[in-house]
Design an enzyme around this catalytic site. Structure first.
Site, PDB file in Angstrom:
ATOM      1  N   HIS A 101       1.268  -1.140  -0.366  1.00  0.00           N
ATOM      2  CA  HIS A 101       0.075   0.456   0.357  1.00  0.00           C
ATOM      3  C   HIS A 101       0.880   0.963  -0.145  1.00  0.00           C
ATOM      4  CE1 HIS A 101      -2.212   3.331   2.385  1.00  0.00           C
ATOM      5  NE2 HIS A 101      -2.965   2.892   1.294  1.00  0.00           N
ATOM      6  N   SER A 102       0.536   2.101  -1.054  1.00  0.00           N
ATOM      7  CA  SER A 102       1.035   3.551  -1.089  1.00  0.00           C
ATOM      8  C   SER A 102       2.904   2.788  -1.153  1.00  0.00           C
ATOM      9  CB  SER A 102       0.908   4.767   0.511  1.00  0.00           C
ATOM     10  OG  SER A 102       1.572   5.477   0.203  1.00  0.00           O
ATOM     11  N   MET A 103       3.508   3.420  -0.306  1.00  0.00           N
ATOM     12  CA  MET A 103       4.792   3.691  -0.183  1.00  0.00           C
ATOM     13  C   MET A 103       5.699   2.204   0.157  1.00  0.00           C
ATOM     14  SD  MET A 103       6.810   6.364  -1.017  1.00  0.00           S
ATOM     15  CE  MET A 103       8.179   6.617  -0.505  1.00  0.00           C
TER      16      MET A 103
END
Length: 304
Positions: free
Chosen positions: A131-133
């Protein structure tokens, strides 16, 4: 009432000493969590990597849905969901921890695979959801000197800014991006990792969709990029956090995971073509029926 219980995986002492702030967990609930206490494990490993200030507990949505699906098929197959606790570090604001996180994830993958030792259908690789980074950290694994590419069989990223940092606040973060993206571009011919990037769409104010598209290279055909509002049976835009618990999207992801299982190895298929056609079926075209490897042609249109 089902008891939610994440089991902390004991890491080798050396590793725990080198990364005192990080931990690895195995998701479980109810009687399934009880069974987890007995090693070796028997399922298919999936590793969840949280993003900026993210929690390892965010694996709960997809872990729970995958467990229900396994129950439906009487545990013929089941997935073991692991997640990394990065101590909720703010890696989108300070990039100094990104390299450390990447090295820790490499160690986690090796630790996870050891938990299946001695099993008849022991996995040789893991699937990763970032998720995300966390998705960028997963892609960074390939840049590590001693990382074996075949340790990952599939990478799904959710609202990950692949192209560039949302806020390039320091040299650490810009250098990290340059290293990762240059590696993927220069080695596109040799990267055979099936990768799916899902963007949140217009509701994601933190990571605009344009940043989530994987560099589409002529050689790298195993990459797909979609926006959640265009995913069949999802059809909604998600904000930056809700992408990890949007039920429709997690259902699509779990259905795809189960269709990716190879009946002979009882693990995720190694066949790149099949991986792409399954992801294509669930995330792009979906004709509202079950995935078929060689669908029969129902009717042929003849020329007028």
């Amino acid at each position: 009432v089902e008891v939610l219980e994440s089991k902390k995986i004991e890491l080798p002492k050396k590793l725990a000493k080198r990364y005192p702030a990080y931990e690895l967990y195995l998701y479980g609930e109810g009687s399934y969590a009880e069974e987890h206490k007995i090693l070796p494990l028997t399922g298919i490993p999936v590793l969840f990597l949280p993003g900026n200030a993210g929690s390892y507990k965010q694996v709960r949505s997809i872990g729970s849905i995958a467990l229900r699906k396994a129950e439906d098929i009487d545990f013929k197959y089941h997935f073991d969901f692991f997640s990394v606790n990065f101590n909720e570090e703010l890696v989108a604001l300070y990039g100094g921890s990104l390299q450390k996180q990447t090295k820790f994830v490499h160690e986690c993958i090796k630790t996870i695979l050891k938990l299946y030792k001695g099993q008849e259908f022991a996995p040789k690789s893991v699937a990763i959801i970032g998720h995300s980074m966390g998705g960028l950290v997963a892609r960074a694994l390939l840049t590590l000197k001693n990382f074996k590419h075949d340790l990952i069989n599939l990478l799904i990223t959710q609202a990950t800014p692949h192209v560039a940092p949302v806020m390039p606040l320091d040299r650490f973060i810009t250098d990290f991006y340059t290293t990762v993206n240059n590696y993927w571009i220069l080695n596109a011919r040799h990267i055979n990792l099936t990768t799916l990037s899902v963007a949140g769409g217009f509701r994601d104010y933190q990571v605009r969709s344009g940043l989530t598209f994987l560099p589409k290279l002529s050689h790298h055909t195993s990459a797909l990029s979609v926006v959640s509002s265009a995913v069949p049976k999802t059809w909604v835009s998600t904000d930056h956090l809700s992408i990890v618990w949007c039920k429709q999207l997690q259902l699509t992801t779990v259905r795809a995971f189960f269709d990716l299982i190879d009946a002979d190895t009882k693990q995720i298929t190694q066949n790149s073509k099949k991986k792409l056609s399954v992801l294509n079926h669930h995330f792009i075209r979906h004709p509202s029926k079950h995935f078929e490897e060689n669908p029969a042609i129902i009717s042929e249109l003849t020329g007028i």
